[in-house]
Design an enzyme around this catalytic site. Structure first.
Site, PDB file in Angstrom:
ATOM      1  N   LYS A  26      52.052 -59.874  90.011  1.00 17.11           N
ATOM      2  CA  LYS A  26      53.454 -59.588  90.324  1.00 17.11           C
ATOM      3  C   LYS A  26      54.345 -60.845  90.213  1.00 17.11           C
ATOM      4  CE  LYS A  26      52.411 -55.639  93.373  1.00 17.11           C
ATOM      5  NZ  LYS A  26      52.674 -55.015  94.673  1.00 17.11           N
ATOM      6  N   TYR A  66      56.340 -46.839  89.706  1.00 12.78           N
ATOM      7  CA  TYR A  66      56.100 -46.594  91.139  1.00 12.78           C
ATOM      8  C   TYR A  66      56.721 -45.276  91.600  1.00 12.78           C
ATOM      9  CZ  TYR A  66      54.034 -51.176  92.193  1.00 12.78           C
ATOM     10  OH  TYR A  66      53.190 -52.258  92.285  1.00 12.78           O
ATOM     11  N   PHE A  74      61.105 -48.376 101.122  1.00 13.38           N
ATOM     12  CA  PHE A  74      61.039 -49.674 100.445  1.00 13.38           C
ATOM     13  C   PHE A  74      61.131 -49.563  98.919  1.00 13.38           C
ATOM     14  CE2 PHE A  74      56.681 -48.234 101.338  1.00 13.38           C
ATOM     15  CZ  PHE A  74      56.144 -48.201 100.055  1.00 13.38           C
ATOM     16  N   ARG A 102      39.993 -53.494  93.981  1.00 12.81           N
ATOM     17  CA  ARG A 102      40.658 -53.300  95.283  1.00 12.81           C
ATOM     18  C   ARG A 102      40.057 -54.251  96.327  1.00 12.81           C
ATOM     19  NH1 ARG A 102      45.442 -50.500  95.387  1.00 12.81           N
ATOM     20  NH2 ARG A 102      45.065 -50.432  97.604  1.00 12.81           N
ATOM     21  N   THR A 108      47.020 -54.284 101.489  1.00 13.04           N
ATOM     22  CA  THR A 108      48.414 -54.342 101.016  1.00 13.04           C
ATOM     23  C   THR A 108      49.193 -55.460 101.718  1.00 13.04           C
ATOM     24  OG1 THR A 108      48.300 -51.944 100.735  1.00 13.04           O
ATOM     25  CG2 THR A 108      50.491 -52.938 100.656  1.00 13.04           C
ATOM     26  N   ARG A 119      45.225 -61.345  97.813  1.00 16.52           N
ATOM     27  CA  ARG A 119      46.448 -61.205  98.613  1.00 16.52           C
ATOM     28  C   ARG A 119      46.455 -62.143  99.815  1.00 16.52           C
ATOM     29  NH1 ARG A 119      47.155 -54.636  98.034  1.00 16.52           N
ATOM     30  NH2 ARG A 119      48.730 -54.696  96.392  1.00 16.52           N
ATOM     31  N   ASN A 129      53.235 -59.151  97.406  1.00 19.38           N
ATOM     32  CA  ASN A 129      51.816 -59.331  97.731  1.00 19.38           C
ATOM     33  C   ASN A 129      50.945 -59.655  96.521  1.00 19.38           C
ATOM     34  OD1 ASN A 129      51.998 -56.835  96.586  1.00 19.38           O
ATOM     35  ND2 ASN A 129      51.183 -55.686  98.317  1.00 19.38           N
ATOM     36  N   HIS A 132      48.975 -55.922  91.932  1.00 13.90           N
ATOM     37  CA  HIS A 132      48.817 -54.467  92.014  1.00 13.90           C
ATOM     38  C   HIS A 132      47.431 -54.139  91.467  1.00 13.90           C
ATOM     39  CE1 HIS A 132      49.430 -50.171  91.343  1.00 13.90           C
ATOM     40  NE2 HIS A 132      48.834 -50.364  90.187  1.00 13.90           N
ATOM     41  N   GLU A 143      48.073 -45.563  84.477  1.00 19.66           N
ATOM     42  CA  GLU A 143      48.703 -46.890  84.546  1.00 19.66           C
ATOM     43  C   GLU A 143      48.347 -47.750  83.337  1.00 19.66           C
ATOM     44  OE1 GLU A 143      49.052 -47.092  89.420  1.00 19.66           O
ATOM     45  OE2 GLU A 143      47.685 -48.465  88.398  1.00 19.66           O
TER      46      GLU A 143
HETATM   47  P1  GDP Z   1      48.809 -51.002  97.296  1.00 23.94           P
HETATM   48  O1  GDP Z   1      48.068 -49.901  96.572  1.00 23.94           O
HETATM   49  O2  GDP Z   1      47.922 -51.809  98.199  1.00 23.94           O
HETATM   50  O3  GDP Z   1      49.625 -51.860  96.361  1.00 23.94           O
HETATM   51  O4  GDP Z   1      49.842 -50.302  98.313  1.00 23.94           O
HETATM   52  P2  GDP Z   1      50.808 -49.038  98.189  1.00 23.94           P
HETATM   53  O5  GDP Z   1      50.440 -48.160  97.031  1.00 23.94           O
HETATM   54  O6  GDP Z   1      50.873 -48.425  99.545  1.00 23.94           O
HETATM   55  O7  GDP Z   1      52.249 -49.670  97.909  1.00 23.94           O
HETATM   56  C1  GDP Z   1      52.647 -50.111  96.632  1.00 23.94           C
HETATM   57  C2  GDP Z   1      53.422 -51.389  96.782  1.00 23.94           C
HETATM   58  O8  GDP Z   1      54.627 -51.109  97.505  1.00 23.94           O
HETATM   59  C3  GDP Z   1      52.724 -52.468  97.602  1.00 23.94           C
HETATM   60  O9  GDP Z   1      51.795 -53.218  96.876  1.00 23.94           O
HETATM   61  C4  GDP Z   1      53.911 -53.303  98.060  1.00 23.94           C
HETATM   62  O10 GDP Z   1      54.365 -54.177  97.033  1.00 23.94           O
HETATM   63  C5  GDP Z   1      54.978 -52.235  98.304  1.00 23.94           C
HETATM   64  N1  GDP Z   1      54.990 -51.828  99.719  1.00 23.94           N
HETATM   65  C6  GDP Z   1      54.111 -51.029 100.380  1.00 23.94           C
HETATM   66  N2  GDP Z   1      54.458 -50.870 101.681  1.00 23.94           N
HETATM   67  C7  GDP Z   1      55.609 -51.579 101.851  1.00 23.94           C
HETATM   68  C8  GDP Z   1      56.464 -51.821 102.971  1.00 23.94           C
HETATM   69  O11 GDP Z   1      56.247 -51.340 104.079  1.00 23.94           O
HETATM   70  N3  GDP Z   1      57.568 -52.623 102.748  1.00 23.94           N
HETATM   71  C9  GDP Z   1      57.831 -53.177 101.520  1.00 23.94           C
HETATM   72  N4  GDP Z   1      58.909 -53.946 101.373  1.00 23.94           N
HETATM   73  N5  GDP Z   1      57.038 -52.960 100.442  1.00 23.94           N
HETATM   74  C10 GDP Z   1      55.937 -52.192 100.600  1.00 23.94           C
END
Ligand code: GDP
Length: 154
Positions: A26, A66, A74, A102, A108, A119, A129, A132, A143
């Site tokens: 990222k 996304y 968010f 993962r 996350t 991370r 973070n 992805h 993807e």
């Molecule tokens: P991942 O699969 O671990 O990347 O998590 P998710 O699929 O739940 O979320 C996708 C991405 O959205 C995350 O990697 C973060 O960059 C962002 N994200 C998720 N939860 C939050 C949140 O609570 N706040 C913000 N600002 N970004 C979030």
């Protein structure tokens, strides 16, 4: 005959366990000069890099990628961040590559990520973070196709 059978069996079992998954390094990690270190995590973790490029996403493309999160509070912050500067997209290949990646990534929220994970090392916040990683076989396929044509994967 037996030799053909064994060859077929090896090819078959090899193809069911091998997987491909998408990683995105990222904007925060690209800007922080962490591309090389993150790629080393994948290789040291037993995954092969079979495709790689640097891409500048538009906010629309980040939104498409996304889309599953479009109702989340968010979403705007996420798509603005993901299109703020170039990202590196990578196809990783290996045994159980999706879950392996993962594990290498960590949770996350970098504050909750296991010590030593990507991370934990390079993430700044739950939004910024560092990486992805696809979370299932179906999303990995979608993807990968979002960024790469079949001739770009080696
Ligand atoms: P991942 O699969 O671990 O990347 O998590 P998710 O699929 O739940 O979320 C996708 C991405 O959205 C995350 O990697 C973060 O960059 C962002 N994200 C998720 N939860 C939050 C949140 O609570 N706040 C913000 N600002 N970004 C979030």
């Amino acid at each position: 005959m037996i030799r053909y059978f064994l060859t077929a069996l090896i090819l078959f079992t090899g193809s069911v366990s091998a997987e491909q998954t998408l990683s995105i390094i990222k904007p925060d990690a690209v800007k922080g000069n962490n591309i090389g270190d993150i790629l080393a995590h994948y290789e040291d973790g037993g995954l092969k890099i079979v495709a790689l490029k640097m891409v500048q996403l538009t906010p629309e493309q980040a939104g498409q990628f996304y889309e599953v999160h479009k109702e989340r509070p968010f979403f705007e912050e996420l798509t603005t961040f993901m299109s703020s500067s170039p990202v590196v997209v990578v196809v990783l290949d290996g045994d159980k590559a999706i879950s392996k990646n993962r594990e290498l990534m960590g949770a996350t929220d970098p504050k909750k990520a296991t010590e030593g994970t990507i991370r934990w090392k390079y993430g700044n916040s739950i939004g910024e973070n560092a990486v992805h990683g696809s979370d299932s076989e179906a999303t990995a396929k979608e993807e990968i196709q979002f960024f790469f044509g079949p001739h770009e994967i080696h």
